[in-house]
Scaffold this active site. Sequence first.
Site, short mmCIF file in Angstrom:
data_model
loop_
_atom_site.label_atom_id
_atom_site.label_comp_id
_atom_site.label_asym_id
_atom_site.label_seq_id
_atom_site.Cartn_x
_atom_site.Cartn_y
_atom_site.Cartn_z
N ASP A 25 37.87 50.68 39.71
CA ASP A 25 37.32 51.43 40.73
C ASP A 25 37.45 52.67 40.48
O ASP A 25 37.44 53.72 39.84
CB ASP A 25 39.61 51.43 41.32
CG ASP A 25 40.05 51.89 42.82
OD1 ASP A 25 39.29 52.08 43.25
OD2 ASP A 25 40.83 52.73 42.60
N HIS A 42 28.94 53.08 43.33
CA HIS A 42 28.56 50.84 43.11
C HIS A 42 27.85 51.27 42.28
O HIS A 42 27.34 50.53 41.44
CB HIS A 42 28.78 50.76 44.73
CG HIS A 42 29.58 51.19 44.90
ND1 HIS A 42 31.14 50.80 44.90
CD2 HIS A 42 30.01 50.97 46.16
CE1 HIS A 42 31.56 51.00 45.53
NE2 HIS A 42 31.06 50.86 47.46
N LEU A 135 30.48 36.83 24.33
CA LEU A 135 32.09 37.85 25.24
C LEU A 135 31.87 37.17 26.22
O LEU A 135 30.40 36.88 26.73
CB LEU A 135 31.62 39.18 25.59
CG LEU A 135 32.56 39.52 26.57
CD1 LEU A 135 33.86 39.73 25.92
CD2 LEU A 135 31.85 41.47 26.98
C1 IPE Z 1 40.25 47.58 43.97
O1 IPE Z 1 40.34 48.74 44.90
C2 IPE Z 1 39.20 46.70 43.83
C3 IPE Z 1 38.23 46.57 43.52
C4 IPE Z 1 37.73 47.48 42.19
C5 IPE Z 1 37.46 45.68 43.50
P1 IPE Z 1 40.53 49.12 46.10
O2 IPE Z 1 39.56 50.31 46.52
O3 IPE Z 1 39.64 47.95 46.39
O4 IPE Z 1 41.91 49.45 45.95
P2 IPE Z 1 42.69 49.55 46.64
O5 IPE Z 1 42.17 49.52 48.18
O6 IPE Z 1 42.87 51.14 46.82
O7 IPE Z 1 44.32 49.07 45.52
C1 IPE Z 2 35.45 50.92 43.47
O1 IPE Z 2 35.46 51.93 43.51
C2 IPE Z 2 34.57 49.33 44.35
C3 IPE Z 2 35.15 48.60 45.07
C4 IPE Z 2 36.20 48.80 45.33
C5 IPE Z 2 33.94 47.87 44.94
P1 IPE Z 2 35.38 51.99 45.18
O2 IPE Z 2 34.85 51.97 46.40
O3 IPE Z 2 36.71 51.47 46.18
O4 IPE Z 2 36.28 53.30 45.26
P2 IPE Z 2 36.94 54.30 45.78
O5 IPE Z 2 38.09 54.50 45.31
O6 IPE Z 2 36.89 54.71 47.27
O7 IPE Z 2 36.58 55.63 45.32
MG MG Z 3 39.16 52.07 45.56
#
Ligand code: IPE
Ligand code: IPE
Ligand code: MG
Length: 244
Positions: A25, A42, A135
């Site tokens: 995240d 990403h 792994l």
């Molecule tokens: C969790 O992150 C999902 C992934 C990293 C794939 P999100 O950004 O979607 O989670 P929330 O919305 O902060 O809970």
């Molecule tokens: C996690 O990073 C990747 C996915 C959920 C696909 P985010 O896209 O949620 O990044 P933030 O949380 O908005 O910074």
């Molecule tokens: Mg996020």
Amino acid sequence: MGWFRKKTTAPALAVLPRHIAVVMDGNGRWATGRGLPRTAGHKAGAKVFENICRYANSIGVETMTFYAFSTENWKRPKEEVDTLMKLFGDYLKQADQFQKEQIRIRFVGDPAPLSEELRQLMKHAEDSSAHFTGLTVNLAINYGGRDELVHAFRKIAAKAKEEGLAPEAITEQTVSEHLYADTCGDVDLFIRPGGEHRISNFLLWQAAYSEIYFCDTLWPDFTSKDLDEAIGWYSGRQRRFGGI
Ligand code: IPE
Ligand code: IPE
Ligand code: MG
């Protein structure tokens, strides 16, 4: 010896978790903070995923499960979802990159809504690495912990109906065996970078007794040193599993 670290820059003899789960995240915030589009985050995050897989393999971790796309992430703007799907596809087209390290790749989640092309690429990546001995990396795409349980219960209900499985014969093991991640097992160390203190529907069943480590580092900034820190923290935990 498998339980202890093999090669490491962290304190010697830190207890090595067998199974580490990571919520990748913070990609979006990382990019926005640099004045870049979220998709740049990403891309940077995908690179970090690779580095961390290689590092975890080098220190002897058995299994890592990475959250790449949740069942809730479909709520994002179509553009972002499309870019993420394209990124997964591009990534898998060059997935042989883990061949040298013998890293095995598998997927957890419901593949049904993914494109035919992506599903083929996933199957190829799984098949061509199935015999690898390093792994094991589980990549969670269109994964949700609740969704996984619903799918498991449906399969169990079908067995009850078609094969006469008795309700009292259903055990925790029965549920475990019907999860997507049937061989990924319980999570020892659950890491959530990115500053949020929540599980966000990841591995609800498998994380029942995980040690949960939160850090503020955004995923694209996460390095092997951060993983060492998490493992070092884990080493200091006393796991009781309800005992004393
Ligand atoms: C969790 O992150 C999902 C992934 C990293 C794939 P999100 O950004 O979607 O989670 P929330 O919305 O902060 O809970
Ligand atoms: C996690 O990073 C990747 C996915 C959920 C696909 P985010 O896209 O949620 O990044 P933030 O949380 O908005 O910074
Ligand atoms: Mg996020």
